[in-house]
Every structure is written in structure tokens, then in C-alpha cells.
Scaffold this motif. Structure first.
Motif, PDB file in Angstrom:
ATOM      1  N   TYR A 101       0.815  -1.216   0.000  1.00 59.17           N
ATOM      2  CA  TYR A 101       0.000   0.000   0.000  1.00 59.17           C
ATOM      3  C   TYR A 101       0.849   1.267   0.000  1.00 59.17           C
ATOM      4  N   GLN A 102       2.108   1.173  -0.354  1.00 64.65           N
ATOM      5  CA  GLN A 102       2.974   2.347  -0.275  1.00 64.65           C
ATOM      6  C   GLN A 102       2.574   3.457  -1.255  1.00 64.65           C
ATOM      7  N   ASP A 103       1.799   3.118  -2.279  1.00 60.63           N
ATOM      8  CA  ASP A 103       1.339   4.137  -3.220  1.00 60.63           C
ATOM      9  C   ASP A 103       0.112   4.891  -2.714  1.00 60.63           C
ATOM     10  N   ARG A 104      -0.484   4.422  -1.647  1.00 57.19           N
ATOM     11  CA  ARG A 104      -1.634   5.116  -1.056  1.00 57.19           C
ATOM     12  C   ARG A 104      -1.155   6.411  -0.398  1.00 57.19           C
ATOM     13  N   PRO A 105      -2.050   7.367  -0.233  1.00 57.16           N
ATOM     14  CA  PRO A 105      -1.665   8.613   0.455  1.00 57.16           C
ATOM     15  C   PRO A 105      -1.254   8.325   1.909  1.00 57.16           C
ATOM     16  N   GLU A 155      -3.678   7.727   4.795  1.00 48.93           N
ATOM     17  CA  GLU A 155      -4.389   6.456   4.935  1.00 48.93           C
ATOM     18  C   GLU A 155      -3.554   5.393   5.650  1.00 48.93           C
ATOM     19  N   TRP A 156      -2.271   5.615   5.819  1.00 53.09           N
ATOM     20  CA  TRP A 156      -1.388   4.587   6.372  1.00 53.09           C
ATOM     21  C   TRP A 156      -1.744   4.197   7.805  1.00 53.09           C
ATOM     22  N   LEU A 168      -4.981   2.089   8.108  1.00 53.02           N
ATOM     23  CA  LEU A 168      -4.751   0.872   7.344  1.00 53.02           C
ATOM     24  C   LEU A 168      -3.812  -0.074   8.086  1.00 53.02           C
TER      25      LEU A 168
END
Length: 191
Positions: free
Chosen positions: A65-69, A72-73, A76
Motif C-alpha cells: 500500500y505504499q502508493d496510497r496517500p 491512509e497509512w 490501514l
């Protein structure tokens, strides 16, 4: 990546990198959250090695999920870790049911922390206080423990906690209220 987790020393202050809205990278985010995630997993699983495995698994899953903003980390990561802990608890219960004729109790061993404080009595008091809190948290129902840990110890807001736990904001507030009442009763005797 698990360097922050493996030494086991308590933090006297929260990592500033974990509190920023946008850490520089996913690696920085994971490094900042590692120790707290380990404590969360250790209370839920009650075994150090299982907690380390759960945190490492959650961190590995976060790489997808590193491409998510960056915003959101946090929810998540906590959601992934929570689900991993639940999976490990279920597997343990299943193994105990099928492999033993008698139910076995978890050992509930003591948590040892490295002595890094200048004042031994203060360090002892801190360890004792943490041990009492960890034991009291371990005695709470799972959802109450999660709500308390994420809202109070991790200082997540209600909406983020609700997303991480997969429930409504009202449910988070209810679980948190019940957890606080139960912890207050359990910890009154210790003071």
C-alpha cells in the motif's frame, strides 16, 4: 524494518515521526510505529515471538500500500495488524482444541524491559505500572482493549479508530467507555 521493535525498551515519549500527518516514506512511518505496534500485539497475543511475527507480517503487508496517500497509512496499518492478531488467536485456539484433551491456559509471563533509566526506583515503578496496565488491558474483552489502545495510547481520533476496527464511531465510544470503567476498577487497588 523491525529494528525499533526488537530491542524491547520502553519509550518514554511517543515517536514524533509517528504523529506527523505525512511521514517522508512508508519506511519512516513503519519505523515510527514499530514499538507501539509491538506492544499492542503483545498485549493481544501474550507471547513476545507471536507479537513480533504479527507486527512483521503487518509491516510486510503495508508495503503493498505504499502508493496510497500517507494519510491512509495509520488506520490501514492498525486494521491490518488487528486482523493478523485475530487470525493468530483463532489458530492458537484451534490448535489447542484439536491437539489437547484438556484446555490449556496461556502462561501470561512477565514482560521484561531493558533498564535505560537513570533512577532505578523510577524505572522499577515505571515497569511495575506498565505491567499492571498490560495485565489489566489483557483482561479486557478484545474490542474494549483495541478501542482503549488505539484511542488513548495511540491517540487516534474516533473516525480513524472506527476505520481501523471496522465498526461505527458510536461503537468505538461505547467500547472505550466500558474499557475505561473496567480499567479504573482494576487499577484502583494498585494505586
Amino acid at each position: 524494518m523491525l529494528q525499533a521493535v526488537s530491542h524491547g525498551a520502553p519509550e518514554n515519549t511517543l515517536d514524533s515521526s509517528a504523529k506527523e500527518d505525512s511521514p517522508a516514506s512508508l519506511e519512516a512511518f513503519l519505523a515510527g510505529i514499530g514499538t507501539r505496534a509491538f506492544r499492542f500485539a503483545e498485549v493481544g497475543l501474550r507471547q513476545r515471538d507471536d507479537a513480533l511475527d504479527a507486527v512483521q507480517d503487518a509491516m510486510m503487508k503495508m508495503l503493498a500500500y505504499q502508493d496510497r496517500p500517507a494519510s491512509e497509512w495509520t488506520p490501514l496499518f492498525w486494521s491490518i495488524l488487528r486482523r493478523r492478531i485475530i487470525d493468530m488467536q483463532r489458530r492458537r485456539r484451534f490448535r489447542l482444541t484439536w491437539l489437547s484433551a484438556e484446555p490449556q491456559h496461556e502462561d501470561g509471563g512477565t514482560i521484561e524491559w531493558a533498564d535505560d533509566g537513570p533512577d532505578p526506583s523510577r524505572t522499577h515503578d515505571g515497569r511495575e505500572g506498565y505491567a499492571h496496565l498490560a495485565a489489566a488491558l489483557g483482561g479486557l474483552p478484545t474490542r474494549q482493549r483495541e478501542a482503549f489502545t488505539l484511542r488513548v495510547l495511540e491517540e487516534l481520533d474516533v473516525a480513524t479508530t472506527a476505520r481501523a476496527m471496522g465498526c461505527s464511531e458510536g461503537a468505538v465510544k461505547t467500547h472505550l467507555s466500558r474499557a475505561r470503567e473496567a480499567l479504573q476498577r482494576k487499577l484502583e487497588d494498585w494505586r
